[in-house]
Design a protein around this motif. Structure first.
Motif, PDB file in Angstrom:
ATOM      1  N   TRP A  63       0.816  -1.216   0.000  1.00 21.70           N
ATOM      2  CA  TRP A  63       0.000   0.000   0.000  1.00 21.70           C
ATOM      3  C   TRP A  63       0.850   1.267   0.000  1.00 21.70           C
ATOM      4  O   TRP A  63       0.648   2.179  -0.801  1.00 21.70           O
ATOM      5  CB  TRP A  63      -0.921   0.026   1.210  1.00 21.70           C
ATOM      6  N   ARG A  64       1.788   1.331   0.944  1.00 22.82           N
ATOM      7  CA  ARG A  64       2.540   2.572   1.135  1.00 22.82           C
ATOM      8  C   ARG A  64       3.437   2.893  -0.056  1.00 22.82           C
ATOM      9  O   ARG A  64       3.750   4.072  -0.305  1.00 22.82           O
ATOM     10  CB  ARG A  64       3.371   2.485   2.419  1.00 22.82           C
ATOM     11  N   GLU A  65       3.833   1.882  -0.807  1.00 18.86           N
ATOM     12  CA  GLU A  65       4.711   2.120  -1.951  1.00 18.86           C
ATOM     13  C   GLU A  65       4.077   3.081  -2.959  1.00 18.86           C
ATOM     14  O   GLU A  65       4.767   3.894  -3.576  1.00 18.86           O
ATOM     15  CB  GLU A  65       5.052   0.793  -2.635  1.00 18.86           C
ATOM     16  N   LEU A  66       2.757   2.992  -3.127  1.00 17.81           N
ATOM     17  CA  LEU A  66       2.096   3.838  -4.116  1.00 17.81           C
ATOM     18  C   LEU A  66       2.010   5.296  -3.679  1.00 17.81           C
ATOM     19  O   LEU A  66       1.716   6.167  -4.497  1.00 17.81           O
ATOM     20  CB  LEU A  66       0.690   3.313  -4.419  1.00 17.81           C
ATOM     21  N   ALA A  67       2.231   5.571  -2.401  1.00 15.81           N
ATOM     22  CA  ALA A  67       2.203   6.950  -1.916  1.00 15.81           C
ATOM     23  C   ALA A  67       3.558   7.636  -2.060  1.00 15.81           C
ATOM     24  O   ALA A  67       3.659   8.853  -1.858  1.00 15.81           O
ATOM     25  CB  ALA A  67       1.763   6.982  -0.449  1.00 15.81           C
ATOM     26  N   ARG A  68       4.598   6.878  -2.423  1.00 13.08           N
ATOM     27  CA  ARG A  68       5.917   7.471  -2.600  1.00 13.08           C
ATOM     28  C   ARG A  68       5.960   8.248  -3.913  1.00 13.08           C
ATOM     29  O   ARG A  68       5.543   7.747  -4.961  1.00 13.08           O
ATOM     30  CB  ARG A  68       6.983   6.371  -2.601  1.00 13.08           C
ATOM     31  N   PRO A  69       6.443   9.483  -3.891  1.00  9.45           N
ATOM     32  CA  PRO A  69       6.411  10.315  -5.097  1.00  9.45           C
ATOM     33  C   PRO A  69       7.233   9.744  -6.250  1.00  9.45           C
ATOM     34  O   PRO A  69       6.930  10.014  -7.416  1.00  9.45           O
ATOM     35  CB  PRO A  69       6.971  11.663  -4.621  1.00  9.45           C
ATOM     36  N   GLU A  70       8.255   8.956  -5.957  1.00  9.64           N
ATOM     37  CA  GLU A  70       9.087   8.423  -7.035  1.00  9.64           C
ATOM     38  C   GLU A  70       8.459   7.202  -7.727  1.00  9.64           C
ATOM     39  O   GLU A  70       8.969   6.747  -8.759  1.00  9.64           O
ATOM     40  CB  GLU A  70      10.482   8.050  -6.505  1.00  9.64           C
ATOM     41  N   VAL A 116     -14.700   4.598  -7.724  1.00  9.36           N
ATOM     42  CA  VAL A 116     -14.211   4.577  -6.347  1.00  9.36           C
ATOM     43  C   VAL A 116     -12.811   5.165  -6.344  1.00  9.36           C
ATOM     44  O   VAL A 116     -11.975   4.808  -7.185  1.00  9.36           O
ATOM     45  CB  VAL A 116     -14.185   3.137  -5.787  1.00  9.36           C
ATOM     46  N   THR A 117     -12.554   6.091  -5.423  1.00 14.77           N
ATOM     47  CA  THR A 117     -11.223   6.652  -5.225  1.00 14.77           C
ATOM     48  C   THR A 117     -10.523   5.864  -4.129  1.00 14.77           C
ATOM     49  O   THR A 117     -11.095   5.655  -3.056  1.00 14.77           O
ATOM     50  CB  THR A 117     -11.302   8.134  -4.841  1.00 14.77           C
ATOM     51  N   VAL A 118      -9.308   5.408  -4.398  1.00 15.82           N
ATOM     52  CA  VAL A 118      -8.561   4.595  -3.434  1.00 15.82           C
ATOM     53  C   VAL A 118      -7.637   5.512  -2.646  1.00 15.82           C
ATOM     54  O   VAL A 118      -6.800   6.213  -3.214  1.00 15.82           O
ATOM     55  CB  VAL A 118      -7.761   3.495  -4.139  1.00 15.82           C
ATOM     56  N   ILE A 119      -7.801   5.494  -1.339  1.00 15.92           N
ATOM     57  CA  ILE A 119      -7.057   6.388  -0.448  1.00 15.92           C
ATOM     58  C   ILE A 119      -6.271   5.560   0.554  1.00 15.92           C
ATOM     59  O   ILE A 119      -6.802   4.621   1.164  1.00 15.92           O
ATOM     60  CB  ILE A 119      -8.019   7.333   0.297  1.00 15.92           C
ATOM     61  N   LEU A 120      -4.995   5.888   0.712  1.00 12.47           N
ATOM     62  CA  LEU A 120      -4.187   5.309   1.779  1.00 12.47           C
ATOM     63  C   LEU A 120      -4.148   6.311   2.921  1.00 12.47           C
ATOM     64  O   LEU A 120      -3.747   7.455   2.733  1.00 12.47           O
ATOM     65  CB  LEU A 120      -2.771   5.018   1.289  1.00 12.47           C
ATOM     66  N   ALA A 121      -4.596   5.897   4.078  1.00 11.39           N
ATOM     67  CA  ALA A 121      -4.635   6.788   5.240  1.00 11.39           C
ATOM     68  C   ALA A 121      -3.891   6.146   6.391  1.00 11.39           C
ATOM     69  O   ALA A 121      -4.225   5.037   6.816  1.00 11.39           O
ATOM     70  CB  ALA A 121      -6.080   7.081   5.644  1.00 11.39           C
ATOM     71  N   GLU A 122      -2.866   6.823   6.874  1.00 14.30           N
ATOM     72  CA  GLU A 122      -2.139   6.331   8.043  1.00 14.30           C
ATOM     73  C   GLU A 122      -2.889   6.788   9.286  1.00 14.30           C
ATOM     74  O   GLU A 122      -3.378   7.905   9.366  1.00 14.30           O
ATOM     75  CB  GLU A 122      -0.706   6.850   8.025  1.00 14.30           C
ATOM     76  N   ALA A 123      -2.946   5.902  10.248  1.00  9.61           N
ATOM     77  CA  ALA A 123      -3.761   6.173  11.439  1.00  9.61           C
ATOM     78  C   ALA A 123      -2.917   6.316  12.693  1.00  9.61           C
ATOM     79  O   ALA A 123      -3.227   5.751  13.743  1.00  9.61           O
ATOM     80  CB  ALA A 123      -4.794   5.064  11.623  1.00  9.61           C
ATOM     81  N   GLY A 124      -1.852   7.086  12.593  1.00 14.70           N
ATOM     82  CA  GLY A 124      -1.025   7.338  13.766  1.00 14.70           C
ATOM     83  C   GLY A 124      -0.151   6.156  14.128  1.00 14.70           C
ATOM     84  O   GLY A 124       1.046   6.170  13.945  1.00 14.70           O
TER      85      GLY A 124
END
Length: 278
Positions: free
Chosen positions: A153-160, A197-205
């Motif tokens: 999941w988190r890989e897709l949030a990386r700008p590179e 559907v929009t796919v959102i990655l949300a970190e929860a602390g």
């Protein structure tokens, strides 16, 4: 008392002759369709992965769902159309699919074969991280990964990483609710299909907070939450609608602990009884 004449049963040879005639008509239409698809290909300015049109595929599926399929199920009809769609897509964009295939679990591989069809090259990896890294580092590649595997999941949030979720599988809904079983990831410009559907990655602390944040979203935004998955890296959220920017609920909502990013879009699944979109 008189009885109406019973219909005269046709001979097996007559029925087979009609089937042969229909087969020839289907063949002619397939060839004609391929010619038109080639005209579209030559008229396009897009090349490579940009030539893929997940939104257009979803619109076609909805149109199929609005037609009378007789004794056949929508999923069966759609598998026939997938062959035509993928044959044309491979002419424009000869892509390879990176996925995960374990010795005792071939579900993803089977889903890939059903969606991308048998002539599409697929490469198996030991885990999702390896599959995504391989796809992201090479041109003309897509990744097919389990939705509930939080390791990617988190890989897709990386700008590179210039990859995003573009399709959710199965496209024909098996149930009325729940998260998709798998997601297709690629470098494709997103476009709305009309029901998305929009796919959102949300970190929860902290990881232990993810479940609580998901339940809070379900309680307060049930109408917008298409699905939600909790993992060690946070939440994978399907938010109803096509959004270019983060919805307000993920931008400093009181009581929230979100650091969120949009990591893709996909068409909403179509049920067997769905009507064609207008």
């Amino acid at each position: 008392m008189t009885f109406p004449d019973a219909p005269i049963a046709r001979s097996l040879e007559t029925i087979r002759a009609e089937l042969d005639e229909i087969d020839e008509q289907i063949h002619d239409l397939v060839v004609r369709r391929a010619g038109l698809a080639d005209e579209v290909r030559r008229a396009k300015t897009d090349t490579g992965a940009a030539a893929l049109r997940p939104a257009r595929e979803a619109q076609m599926l909805r149109r199929m769902a609005g037609l009378d399929s007789g004794p056949m199920q929508l999923a069966q009809i759609w598998r026939v159309w997938r062959e035509l769609i993928m044959a044309n897509a491979r002419l424009q964009f000869p892509f390879t699919v990176d996925t995960v295939a374990a010795r005792h679990d071939l579900e993803l591989w089977d889903m890939g074969r059903a969606h991308f069809c048998f002539e599409t090259e697929m490469q198996a990896h030991d885990n999702s991280s390896a599959a995504l890294a391989h796809a992201a580092s090479r041109p003309a590649r897509l990744a097919l990964l389990r939705s509930d595997d939080h390791s990617w999941w988190r890989e897709l949030a990386r700008p590179e990483v210039d990859m995003r979720v573009i399709t959710a599988l199965p496209m024909v809904a098996e149930t009325n609710s729940g998260a998709p079983r798998a997601m297709v990831i690629g470098n494709v410009t997103p476009a709305p299909s009309g029901s998305d559907v929009t796919v959102i990655l949300a970190e929860a602390g902290a990881p232990e907070m993810a479940g609580g944040e998901l339940e809070r979203l379900r309680a307060s935004h049930a109408g917008d939450l298409a699905y939600g998955l909790a993992g060690e890296t946070g939440l994978l959220i399907g938010w109803s609608g096509f959004h270019d920017r983060l919805p307000a609920q993920f931008a400093g909502e009181p009581g929230g602990a979100f650091d969120a990013a949009i990591i893709g879009h996909h068409a909403a699944p179509v049920g067997a009884g769905a009507e064609a979109s207008s």
